[in-house]
Design a protein around this motif. Structure first.
Motif, PDB file in Angstrom:
ATOM      1  N   VAL A 267       0.841  -1.205   0.000  1.00  0.00           N
ATOM      2  CA  VAL A 267       0.000   0.000   0.000  1.00  0.00           C
ATOM      3  C   VAL A 267       0.870   1.247   0.000  1.00  0.00           C
ATOM      4  O   VAL A 267       0.614   2.209  -0.733  1.00  0.00           O
ATOM      5  N   GLU A 268       1.935   1.219   0.808  1.00  0.00           N
ATOM      6  CA  GLU A 268       2.833   2.382   0.866  1.00  0.00           C
ATOM      7  C   GLU A 268       3.521   2.623  -0.472  1.00  0.00           C
ATOM      8  O   GLU A 268       3.669   3.779  -0.900  1.00  0.00           O
TER       9      GLU A 268
ATOM     10  N   PRO B 219       4.571   9.034  -3.617  1.00  0.00           N
ATOM     11  CA  PRO B 219       4.802   9.897  -4.787  1.00  0.00           C
ATOM     12  C   PRO B 219       5.850   9.326  -5.745  1.00  0.00           C
ATOM     13  O   PRO B 219       5.845   9.647  -6.932  1.00  0.00           O
ATOM     14  N   ASP B 220       6.759   8.493  -5.225  1.00  0.00           N
ATOM     15  CA  ASP B 220       7.835   7.953  -6.069  1.00  0.00           C
ATOM     16  C   ASP B 220       7.397   6.767  -6.918  1.00  0.00           C
ATOM     17  O   ASP B 220       8.117   6.361  -7.825  1.00  0.00           O
ATOM     18  N   ALA B 221       6.239   6.195  -6.603  1.00  0.00           N
ATOM     19  CA  ALA B 221       5.816   4.984  -7.324  1.00  0.00           C
ATOM     20  C   ALA B 221       5.625   5.244  -8.810  1.00  0.00           C
ATOM     21  O   ALA B 221       6.089   4.467  -9.655  1.00  0.00           O
ATOM     22  N   SER B 222       4.955   6.331  -9.143  1.00  0.00           N
ATOM     23  CA  SER B 222       4.717   6.637 -10.553  1.00  0.00           C
ATOM     24  C   SER B 222       6.023   6.884 -11.289  1.00  0.00           C
ATOM     25  O   SER B 222       6.185   6.482 -12.448  1.00  0.00           O
TER      26      SER B 222
END
Length: 297
Positions: free
Chosen positions: A63-64, A69-72
Motif C-alpha cells: 500500500v505504501e 509519490p515515487d511509485a509513478s
C-alpha cells in the motif's frame, strides 16, 4: 509375464529418472522457490536491515509503495527503459543481422565483434562508458569541444542519465539479438527468396512478406528473453548512476531501499515482489496472445 516385465521396466526407468532429476529439482527448490517464498514473507514485515526484530504489517508495504509519490516515477522509468532497450536492441539487432547475412569479406570477424559486448562484464562496460560520457574528461566531451560544443551533463541531469544508460544497455545487448536473428535468417530456405525474386518482388516486398513472417518465432523468443533481461537490468545502472538519479527502475529501487540509506528490507522485498508479479503477468500475456501471431511453418 509381459505385464510384470513391463512394470519392472517402468519402475526401473522411473528410478533412473528420479536419480537424474532429483538433484536438479532439489537445487531449484533451494535456490529459486525457497528464496521466493521467503522474500514474499519478508515483504509483509516492517524490518530494518540488520535488526533482530521485525513487525508484521501485512500488505502495508505494498500500500505504501503504490500510494507513494515515487511509485509513478519508478514505474514510469521502468516502462520507458524496458520498452526503449528491448525495442532498440531488437530493431538494431535485426538490421545488423541483415548486414552480416550478406556474403561479405571479413563477415566472421564482424560477427564476433558485434557479439563481443554481450559477453563482457556489465561492470566493466559501465565503467568504460562512464568515462566516455564524462562531461569533463570523457571522449565524447573531447569530440564535442573539437566542434565548439559543450558536453551535456549526462550524470547530473535525470533525463540525460536515463538516456545514457539506455544507450549503453542497447549497445551491449544488440549483439545478442543480432546473432539470434542471424540464425533465423540463415534458416529461411533460399528457394523462397529466389522464387519471389523471379516473380518480380522487390527487396522490401520480400522482406515484409517472407522474411518478417518466417522470423516471427525468433522475434517472439527475443521479445520474451529481452523483456525479462531489461526488467532485471542492474549492473550497468548501478555503476553509471549509483544514486539512481532518474534511473531508478523497480529492481534498482529495491536495491536502494534495502542497501542504500534507508535499510528497509521489508519494503525492498515488497518492491521485488511487485517486479516478480509484473514479469509473471507479462510472460503469461505474451505466451497467451502474442504467440498467436507466430508462424512456426
Amino acid at each position: 509375464m509381459k505385464r510384470r516385465r513391463w512394470n519392472r521396466r517402468t519402475q526401473r526407468d522411473a528410478w533412473v529418472f528420479a536419480a537424474f532429476a532429483a538433484p536438479n529439482v532439489l537445487f531449484i527448490v533451494l535456490f529459486t522457490y525457497r528464496p521466493l517464498i521467503t522474500n514474499i514473507y519478508y515483504s509483509t514485515l516492517d524490518w530494518t536491515l540488520g535488526s533482530a526484530s521485525a513487525t508484521a504489517v501485512g500488505v502495508g508495504n505494498y500500500v505504501e509503495f503504490f500510494t507513494s509519490p515515487d511509485a509513478s516515477s519508478v514505474l514510469g522509468v521502468t516502462a520507458v527503459f524496458t520498452i526503449t532497450t528491448v525495442g532498440g536492441a531488437m530493431i538494431l539487432g535485426l538490421l545488423v543481422a541483415l548486414a552480416l547475412n550478406q556474403r561479405l569479406k571479413g563477415r566472421t570477424f564482424a560477427r564476433a565483434v558485434v557479439f563481443a559486448p554481450y559477453v563482457l562484464s556489465g561492470v566493466g562496460v559501465g565503467l568504460v562508458w562512464l568515462f566516455i560520457f564524462d562531461p569533463t574528461y570523457g571522449v565524447l566531451s573531447w569530440i564535442l569541444r573539437g566542434v565548439g560544443q559543450a558536453s551535456p551533463q549526462w550524470v547530473n541531469d535525470p533525463k540525460l542519465a536515463l538516456v545514457m544508460v539506455t544507450i549503453v544497455y542497447v549497445w551491449k545487448n544488440l549483439g545478442y539479438c543480432a546473432v539470434v536473428y542471424l540464425a533465423g535468417l540463415q534458416s529461411i530456405p533460399p528457394q523462397l527468396m529466389e522464387a519471389a525474386a523471379l516473380d518480380g518482388a522487390s527487396n522490401v516486398r520480400r522482406f515484409v512478406s517472407i522474411v518478417v513472417p518466417l522470423l516471427s518465432p525468433t522475434t517472439f523468443f527475443l521479445l520474451i528473453t529481452s523483456l525479462l533481461s531489461s526488467l532485471q537490468a542492474f549492473d550497468i545502472i548501478r555503476i553509471m548512476t549509483p544514486s539512481g538519479n532518474g534511473t531508478s527502475t523497480l529492481i534498482f529501487d529495491s536495491y536502494l531501499q534495502a542497501f542504500g540509506s534507508y535499510n528497509r528490507a521489508g519494503y525492498s522485498a515488497a518492491i521485488s515482489v511487485v517486479l516478480f508479479v509484473g514479469l509473471l503477468i507479462m510472460t503469461a500475456v505474451q505466451l497467451r496472445f502474442v504467440e498467436r501471431k507466430v508462424h512456426y511453418s
